[in-house]
Design an enzyme around this catalytic site. Structure first.
Site: not given
Length: 309
Positions: A175-176, A215-216, A219, A240, A246
Protein backbone atom coordinates in the site's frame (compact mmCIF):
# COMPACT_ATOMS: atom_id res chain seq x y z
CA UNK A 1 1.52 0.40 4.52
CA UNK A 2 1.25 -2.80 2.61
CA UNK A 3 -1.65 -5.11 2.04
CA UNK A 4 -4.07 -4.83 -0.79
CA UNK A 5 -7.65 -6.10 -0.85
CA UNK A 6 -6.36 -9.07 -2.84
CA UNK A 7 -4.22 -10.29 0.04
CA UNK A 8 -5.46 -12.68 2.67
CA UNK A 9 -6.88 -11.29 5.89
CA UNK A 10 -3.94 -12.79 7.78
CA UNK A 11 -1.26 -11.01 5.77
CA UNK A 12 1.02 -8.86 7.89
CA UNK A 13 3.43 -7.33 5.36
CA UNK A 14 1.64 -4.03 5.73
CA UNK A 15 4.36 -1.41 5.48
CA UNK A 16 7.73 -1.37 3.74
CA UNK A 17 9.04 1.51 5.85
CA UNK A 18 10.96 -0.71 8.27
CA UNK A 19 12.61 -2.88 5.57
CA UNK A 20 13.70 0.32 3.81
CA UNK A 21 14.99 1.66 7.14
CA UNK A 22 16.95 -1.51 7.85
CA UNK A 23 18.42 -1.53 4.34
CA UNK A 24 19.68 2.02 4.81
CA UNK A 25 21.13 1.11 8.22
CA UNK A 26 23.01 -1.77 6.58
CA UNK A 27 24.28 0.14 3.55
CA UNK A 28 24.68 3.78 4.58
CA UNK A 29 26.90 4.50 7.64
CA UNK A 30 25.92 8.18 7.54
CA UNK A 31 22.24 7.22 7.83
CA UNK A 32 22.93 5.09 10.90
CA UNK A 33 24.80 7.96 12.54
CA UNK A 34 22.13 10.50 11.63
CA UNK A 35 19.33 8.29 12.92
CA UNK A 36 21.15 7.91 16.24
CA UNK A 37 21.51 11.68 16.52
CA UNK A 38 17.82 12.21 15.69
CA UNK A 39 16.71 9.76 18.37
CA UNK A 40 19.04 11.34 20.92
CA UNK A 41 17.57 14.76 20.13
CA UNK A 42 14.04 13.34 20.32
CA UNK A 43 14.71 11.78 23.73
CA UNK A 44 15.93 15.09 25.13
CA UNK A 45 13.28 17.19 23.39
CA UNK A 46 10.12 15.19 24.16
CA UNK A 47 7.99 16.32 27.05
CA UNK A 48 9.33 19.87 27.01
CA UNK A 49 6.20 21.27 25.38
CA UNK A 50 6.07 23.18 22.15
CA UNK A 51 8.94 25.62 21.99
CA UNK A 52 7.64 29.17 21.89
CA UNK A 53 4.04 27.94 21.64
CA UNK A 54 4.66 26.70 18.09
CA UNK A 55 2.04 27.82 15.57
CA UNK A 56 0.53 25.44 13.04
CA UNK A 57 3.18 24.23 10.59
CA UNK A 58 2.01 24.29 6.96
CA UNK A 59 3.90 21.79 4.81
CA UNK A 60 3.93 22.21 1.00
CA UNK A 61 3.30 18.91 -0.77
CA UNK A 62 4.50 17.80 -4.19
CA UNK A 63 2.51 14.84 -5.50
CA UNK A 64 4.28 12.90 -8.25
CA UNK A 65 1.88 10.65 -10.16
CA UNK A 66 3.89 7.97 -11.96
CA UNK A 67 1.55 6.02 -14.20
CA UNK A 68 1.65 3.17 -16.68
CA UNK A 69 -2.06 2.65 -17.40
CA UNK A 70 -4.63 5.44 -17.62
CA UNK A 71 -6.33 4.26 -14.41
CA UNK A 72 -3.13 4.92 -12.48
CA UNK A 73 -3.08 8.57 -13.63
CA UNK A 74 -5.37 9.63 -10.81
CA UNK A 75 -7.33 12.87 -10.92
CA UNK A 76 -6.55 16.13 -9.20
CA UNK A 77 -9.79 15.64 -7.27
CA UNK A 78 -8.56 12.32 -5.86
CA UNK A 79 -5.30 13.98 -4.84
CA UNK A 80 -7.14 16.86 -3.16
CA UNK A 81 -9.28 14.37 -1.25
CA UNK A 82 -6.07 12.91 0.17
CA UNK A 83 -4.81 16.32 1.27
CA UNK A 84 -8.16 16.89 3.00
CA UNK A 85 -7.81 13.62 4.92
CA UNK A 86 -4.27 14.46 6.02
CA UNK A 87 -5.41 17.83 7.33
CA UNK A 88 -8.32 16.38 9.29
CA UNK A 89 -6.27 13.52 10.73
CA UNK A 90 -3.25 15.54 11.78
CA UNK A 91 -5.45 18.23 13.37
CA UNK A 92 -7.68 15.62 15.08
CA UNK A 93 -10.78 17.08 13.44
CA UNK A 94 -11.76 13.82 11.72
CA UNK A 95 -15.36 12.98 12.72
CA UNK A 96 -14.54 9.30 13.26
CA UNK A 97 -12.20 10.13 16.15
CA UNK A 98 -15.36 9.54 18.18
CA UNK A 99 -14.45 5.87 17.75
CA UNK A 100 -11.65 6.20 20.32
CA UNK A 101 -12.73 4.31 23.46
CA UNK A 102 -13.53 6.67 26.38
CA UNK A 103 -10.59 5.31 28.38
CA UNK A 104 -8.21 6.87 25.84
CA UNK A 105 -10.20 9.90 24.70
CA UNK A 106 -7.98 12.32 26.62
CA UNK A 107 -4.87 10.93 24.92
CA UNK A 108 -5.86 12.05 21.41
CA UNK A 109 -3.36 14.61 20.08
CA UNK A 110 -3.55 17.50 17.62
CA UNK A 111 -0.23 17.59 15.72
CA UNK A 112 -0.77 21.20 14.62
CA UNK A 113 0.48 20.26 11.16
CA UNK A 114 -1.38 21.08 7.96
CA UNK A 115 -0.67 20.23 4.35
CA UNK A 116 -1.18 22.20 1.17
CA UNK A 117 -0.40 21.36 -2.43
CA UNK A 118 2.64 23.40 -3.44
CA UNK A 119 1.85 26.62 -5.31
CA UNK A 120 5.45 27.17 -6.49
CA UNK A 121 7.82 24.64 -7.99
CA UNK A 122 11.52 24.52 -7.02
CA UNK A 123 12.30 27.20 -9.61
CA UNK A 124 9.63 29.52 -8.20
CA UNK A 125 7.17 29.01 -11.03
CA UNK A 126 3.42 28.62 -10.39
CA UNK A 127 2.39 24.98 -10.04
CA UNK A 128 -0.60 22.84 -9.12
CA UNK A 129 1.70 20.84 -6.86
CA UNK A 130 1.14 17.76 -9.03
CA UNK A 131 3.55 16.23 -11.56
CA UNK A 132 2.58 13.48 -13.96
CA UNK A 133 5.03 11.04 -15.52
CA UNK A 134 4.23 8.18 -17.87
CA UNK A 135 6.40 5.14 -17.17
CA UNK A 136 7.01 1.84 -18.91
CA UNK A 137 7.29 0.18 -15.49
CA UNK A 138 4.13 -1.82 -14.82
CA UNK A 139 4.58 -1.90 -11.04
CA UNK A 140 7.19 -0.66 -8.58
CA UNK A 141 8.60 -2.29 -5.46
CA UNK A 142 10.15 -0.68 -2.39
CA UNK A 143 13.55 0.03 -3.99
CA UNK A 144 12.74 3.73 -4.65
CA UNK A 145 12.77 3.41 -8.46
CA UNK A 146 9.63 5.57 -8.72
CA UNK A 147 11.63 8.40 -7.09
CA UNK A 148 14.26 8.53 -9.82
CA UNK A 149 13.73 9.69 -13.41
CA UNK A 150 16.57 7.46 -14.61
CA UNK A 151 14.66 4.42 -13.32
CA UNK A 152 11.27 5.26 -14.77
CA UNK A 153 10.02 7.56 -12.05
CA UNK A 154 10.12 11.25 -11.11
CA UNK A 155 12.92 12.98 -9.25
CA UNK A 156 12.12 14.48 -5.85
CA UNK A 157 11.65 18.17 -5.32
CA UNK A 158 13.95 19.54 -2.59
CA UNK A 159 13.04 17.55 0.51
CA UNK A 160 13.81 20.42 2.87
CA UNK A 161 11.05 22.47 1.20
CA UNK A 162 8.44 19.90 0.14
CA UNK A 163 6.89 16.69 1.35
CA UNK A 164 7.27 14.51 -1.75
CA UNK A 165 4.50 11.96 -2.28
CA UNK A 166 4.82 9.48 -5.14
CA UNK A 167 1.60 7.79 -6.29
CA UNK A 168 1.97 4.75 -8.51
CA UNK A 169 1.22 1.07 -9.02
CA UNK A 170 3.00 -1.03 -6.41
CA UNK A 171 3.74 -4.75 -6.52
CA UNK A 172 3.59 -7.46 -3.89
CA UNK A 173 0.50 -6.06 -2.18
CA UNK A 174 2.23 -2.88 -0.99
CA UNK A 175 0.00 0.00 0.00
CA UNK A 176 2.94 2.32 0.55
CA UNK A 177 6.04 3.20 2.51
CA UNK A 178 7.99 6.17 3.81
CA UNK A 179 11.56 7.18 4.54
CA UNK A 180 12.32 8.20 8.11
CA UNK A 181 13.97 11.60 8.58
CA UNK A 182 17.73 11.46 8.15
CA UNK A 183 17.88 9.50 4.91
CA UNK A 184 19.11 10.53 1.47
CA UNK A 185 17.32 13.68 0.26
CA UNK A 186 16.81 12.32 -3.26
CA UNK A 187 14.58 9.53 -1.91
CA UNK A 188 12.99 11.40 1.01
CA UNK A 189 9.21 11.23 1.11
CA UNK A 190 6.23 8.91 0.96
CA UNK A 191 5.06 6.37 -1.63
CA UNK A 192 1.39 5.42 -2.06
CA UNK A 193 -0.44 2.81 -4.09
CA UNK A 194 -2.89 4.72 -6.28
CA UNK A 195 -5.83 2.59 -5.10
CA UNK A 196 -4.98 3.50 -1.48
CA UNK A 197 -4.82 7.24 -2.13
CA UNK A 198 -7.61 9.61 -1.12
CA UNK A 199 -11.29 8.81 -0.90
CA UNK A 200 -12.57 8.73 -4.49
CA UNK A 201 -11.49 7.79 -8.00
CA UNK A 202 -9.46 4.59 -7.89
CA UNK A 203 -9.44 4.39 -4.06
CA UNK A 204 -10.61 0.89 -3.12
CA UNK A 205 -12.05 -0.49 0.12
CA UNK A 206 -10.94 -1.24 2.75
CA UNK A 207 -8.18 1.31 2.07
CA UNK A 208 -10.32 4.06 0.59
CA UNK A 209 -10.36 6.65 3.38
CA UNK A 210 -6.87 8.06 2.86
CA UNK A 211 -5.34 6.51 5.98
CA UNK A 212 -2.40 4.91 4.16
CA UNK A 213 -1.02 8.42 3.68
CA UNK A 214 -1.78 9.36 7.29
CA UNK A 215 0.19 6.31 8.44
CA UNK A 216 3.12 6.91 6.09
CA UNK A 217 3.38 10.64 6.77
CA UNK A 218 3.50 9.65 10.43
CA UNK A 219 6.65 7.69 9.61
CA UNK A 220 8.00 10.70 7.65
CA UNK A 221 7.60 12.65 10.90
CA UNK A 222 9.51 9.93 12.80
CA UNK A 223 6.69 7.81 14.23
CA UNK A 224 7.18 4.05 14.59
CA UNK A 225 4.63 1.28 14.33
CA UNK A 226 2.62 1.11 17.53
CA UNK A 227 3.72 -2.46 18.41
CA UNK A 228 7.45 -1.68 18.17
CA UNK A 229 8.37 -3.87 15.18
CA UNK A 230 9.44 -6.96 17.10
CA UNK A 231 7.20 -9.37 15.25
CA UNK A 232 4.64 -10.84 17.63
CA UNK A 233 6.80 -10.29 20.72
CA UNK A 234 6.13 -7.93 23.60
CA UNK A 235 9.57 -6.34 23.97
CA UNK A 236 9.47 -3.81 21.11
CA UNK A 237 8.75 -0.12 21.56
CA UNK A 238 7.48 2.79 19.52
CA UNK A 239 9.27 5.16 21.95
CA UNK A 240 5.92 6.63 22.99
CA UNK A 241 4.72 6.37 26.59
CA UNK A 242 0.97 6.75 26.07
CA UNK A 243 0.52 3.93 23.54
CA UNK A 244 0.02 0.56 25.27
CA UNK A 245 2.50 -2.27 24.76
CA UNK A 246 1.21 -4.46 21.96
CA UNK A 247 2.13 -7.88 20.57
CA UNK A 248 2.17 -7.30 16.83
CA UNK A 249 -0.05 -5.55 14.30
CA UNK A 250 -3.83 -5.66 14.21
CA UNK A 251 -5.61 -6.19 10.90
CA UNK A 252 -9.14 -5.56 9.68
CA UNK A 253 -11.61 -3.96 12.11
CA UNK A 254 -10.98 -5.29 15.64
CA UNK A 255 -13.45 -4.86 18.47
CA UNK A 256 -12.48 -3.25 21.77
CA UNK A 257 -10.80 -4.56 23.85
CA UNK A 258 -8.17 -6.46 21.84
CA UNK A 259 -5.76 -7.94 24.37
CA UNK A 260 -2.08 -8.82 24.00
CA UNK A 261 1.14 -8.65 26.04
CA UNK A 262 -0.78 -8.70 29.31
CA UNK A 263 -2.26 -5.28 28.55
CA UNK A 264 -5.71 -5.96 30.03
CA UNK A 265 -8.22 -4.53 30.66
CA UNK A 266 -7.98 -2.03 27.78
CA UNK A 267 -5.69 -3.91 25.41
CA UNK A 268 -4.20 -2.66 22.15
CA UNK A 269 -4.78 0.85 20.83
CA UNK A 270 -5.69 -0.65 17.47
CA UNK A 271 -7.50 2.50 16.39
CA UNK A 272 -4.16 4.33 16.23
CA UNK A 273 -2.97 5.45 12.79
CA UNK A 274 0.31 3.58 13.31
CA UNK A 275 -1.31 0.14 13.52
CA UNK A 276 -2.29 -1.93 10.43
CA UNK A 277 -6.08 -1.93 10.64
CA UNK A 278 -8.47 -1.04 7.82
CA UNK A 279 -8.86 2.66 7.08
CA UNK A 280 -12.25 2.77 8.81
CA UNK A 281 -10.73 1.45 12.07
CA UNK A 282 -7.79 3.86 12.49
CA UNK A 283 -8.79 7.26 13.82
CA UNK A 284 -6.15 8.93 16.04
CA UNK A 285 -2.66 9.91 17.05
CA UNK A 286 -1.80 10.31 20.73
CA UNK A 287 -0.27 13.26 22.53
CA UNK A 288 2.89 11.21 22.97
CA UNK A 289 3.13 10.63 19.24
CA UNK A 290 2.60 14.35 18.72
CA UNK A 291 5.59 14.98 21.02
CA UNK A 292 7.74 12.88 18.69
CA UNK A 293 6.45 14.81 15.68
CA UNK A 294 7.17 18.09 17.49
CA UNK A 295 10.75 16.94 18.10
CA UNK A 296 11.09 15.99 14.44
CA UNK A 297 9.88 19.44 13.35
CA UNK A 298 12.26 21.16 15.76
CA UNK A 299 15.14 18.93 14.67
CA UNK A 300 15.48 16.84 11.53
CA UNK A 301 12.68 18.62 9.66
CA UNK A 302 13.17 22.08 11.12
CA UNK A 303 13.38 23.61 7.62
CA UNK A 304 9.57 23.47 7.54
CA UNK A 305 9.41 25.72 10.60
CA UNK A 306 12.55 27.78 9.96
CA UNK A 307 12.93 27.79 6.16
CA UNK A 308 15.85 30.23 6.17
CA UNK A 309 17.81 28.82 9.11
Amino acid sequence: MSQSPALSAGATNWCATMPVHRHLLDTDPLYAQTRSEIESFTYVRRGRGRLGGRPVVVIPVAVHVVWNSEAQNISDAQIRSQIDVLNADFRATNPDRAGVPPVWADRVGDARVEFILASRDPAGRPTSGVTRTHTTTRAFGSDDAMKLARRGGTDAWPSDRYLNIWVCQLSGGLLGYAQFPGGPPETDGVVLLHTATGTLGTASAPFDLGRTATHEVGHWLNLRHIWGDDGEGCSGTDFVADTPNQGGPNLGKPTFPQLSCGNAPDGDMFMNYMDYTDDAAMVCYTKGQVERMDACLEGARSSFIHPHR
